[in-house]
Design a protein around this motif. Sequence first.
Motif, PDB file in Angstrom:
ATOM      1  N   MET A 172       1.049  -1.177   0.477  1.00 19.24           N
ATOM      2  CA  MET A 172       0.007   0.218  -0.024  1.00 19.24           C
ATOM      3  C   MET A 172       0.813   1.100  -0.247  1.00 19.24           C
ATOM      4  O   MET A 172       1.690   1.186   0.262  1.00 19.24           O
ATOM      5  N   ARG A 173       0.630   2.144  -0.862  1.00 19.11           N
ATOM      6  CA  ARG A 173       1.141   3.294  -0.905  1.00 19.11           C
ATOM      7  C   ARG A 173       1.167   4.008   0.808  1.00 19.11           C
ATOM      8  O   ARG A 173      -0.541   3.792   0.804  1.00 19.11           O
ATOM      9  N   ILE A 174       1.415   4.811   0.688  1.00 22.31           N
ATOM     10  CA  ILE A 174       1.428   4.871   2.610  1.00 22.31           C
ATOM     11  C   ILE A 174       3.138   6.513   2.486  1.00 22.31           C
ATOM     12  O   ILE A 174       4.042   6.076   2.421  1.00 22.31           O
ATOM     13  N   THR A 175       2.094   7.556   2.718  1.00 25.36           N
ATOM     14  CA  THR A 175       2.606   8.703   2.228  1.00 25.36           C
ATOM     15  C   THR A 175       2.852   9.448   4.223  1.00 25.36           C
ATOM     16  O   THR A 175       2.374   9.352   5.211  1.00 25.36           O
ATOM     17  N   THR A 176       4.199   9.842   4.435  1.00 28.96           N
ATOM     18  CA  THR A 176       4.804  10.710   5.501  1.00 28.96           C
ATOM     19  C   THR A 176       3.606  12.036   5.668  1.00 28.96           C
ATOM     20  O   THR A 176       3.045  12.502   4.789  1.00 28.96           O
ATOM     21  N   ARG A 177       2.503  12.225   6.810  1.00 30.64           N
ATOM     22  CA  ARG A 177       1.901  13.214   7.193  1.00 30.64           C
ATOM     23  C   ARG A 177       2.902  14.564   7.720  1.00 30.64           C
ATOM     24  O   ARG A 177       3.888  14.095   8.780  1.00 30.64           O
ATOM     25  N   THR A 178       2.379  15.735   7.698  1.00 31.47           N
ATOM     26  CA  THR A 178       2.789  16.584   7.671  1.00 31.47           C
ATOM     27  C   THR A 178       3.118  17.127   9.187  1.00 31.47           C
ATOM     28  O   THR A 178       1.095  16.777   9.894  1.00 31.47           O
ATOM     29  N   LEU A 179       3.565  17.074  10.317  1.00 30.46           N
ATOM     30  CA  LEU A 179       3.811  17.283  11.418  1.00 30.46           C
ATOM     31  C   LEU A 179       3.384  18.848  11.805  1.00 30.46           C
ATOM     32  O   LEU A 179       4.491  19.774  11.644  1.00 30.46           O
ATOM     33  N   GLY A 195      -4.267  14.983   8.578  1.00 33.28           N
ATOM     34  CA  GLY A 195      -4.904  13.753   8.249  1.00 33.28           C
ATOM     35  C   GLY A 195      -5.366  13.552   6.854  1.00 33.28           C
ATOM     36  O   GLY A 195      -4.771  14.267   5.808  1.00 33.28           O
ATOM     37  N   SER A 196      -5.650  12.244   6.714  1.00 30.47           N
ATOM     38  CA  SER A 196      -5.599  11.526   5.283  1.00 30.47           C
ATOM     39  C   SER A 196      -7.194  10.727   5.911  1.00 30.47           C
ATOM     40  O   SER A 196      -7.104   9.835   6.823  1.00 30.47           O
ATOM     41  N   THR A 197      -8.332  11.058   4.538  1.00 30.44           N
ATOM     42  CA  THR A 197      -9.347   9.566   5.059  1.00 30.44           C
ATOM     43  C   THR A 197      -9.134   8.559   4.120  1.00 30.44           C
ATOM     44  O   THR A 197      -9.411   7.675   4.159  1.00 30.44           O
TER      45      THR A 197
END
Length: 227
Positions: A172-179, A195-197
């Motif tokens: 699964m493509r998982i991208t880093t979230r912005t802190l 966040g991301s849905t």
Amino acid sequence: KEYTPGFKVLDKDGNVIDPAYYDYEYKENTLPGTAYIFVTFKGQYSGECNTFFKIYLPAPKSLTVENIADGIKLTWTPVEGAAGYVIYRRAWSTTTDGWTSFERWWNVTDTTWTDGSDDNHKVYAGTRYQYGIKAYFAPRVDSVSGDTIGGNENAPLGNYNLGLVGPLKTTMRITTRTLNSVEPGSRRMTVKWSGSTVFAGYQVQYATDAKFSQEVKTITIGDKKTY
């Protein structure tokens, strides 16, 4: 190496003809491609006949896929005799009706490649991707048929022949979230991020040193709406 599989010669009634009644010769049987067996009859038989068999490049023995900042990195074991590789990819997401068919995507002479690293190849967060690798051999002329066989990155798609696809790997493509912020409080911290849905949840990690080697803690949040 030279491949010399066994064979039988049959008459029109399906009876095996004794090898004493013919001579035979293998041709084009040391490299990937179409190999031939030519039979010339003698004694009480006359005439000639021939047949063929295929020699395939082996499949890569292993393939690993890894999410990195630039995309999904593929690394596979090299195949002896290969001039390059064809990468197959299929994708599934909530916007498609199941898995799509394999596609030929790219040809490389290295054994690493990152999907999503350029404008022609995109990967999207929350989408599942499956990959397979096949080796191809350099173009050459078949001495029997006179045809050019083998392939390279400029050859027609149908000419990427005689290699086997290696083990399939899915990720699964998982991208880093912005802190976004960390706000200190009394014996607590309030952490906020983008966040991301498309994800099911998140993990927050902290440590007591900048190298993340001491007192490392991980908190798993199983709610995509909590961020």
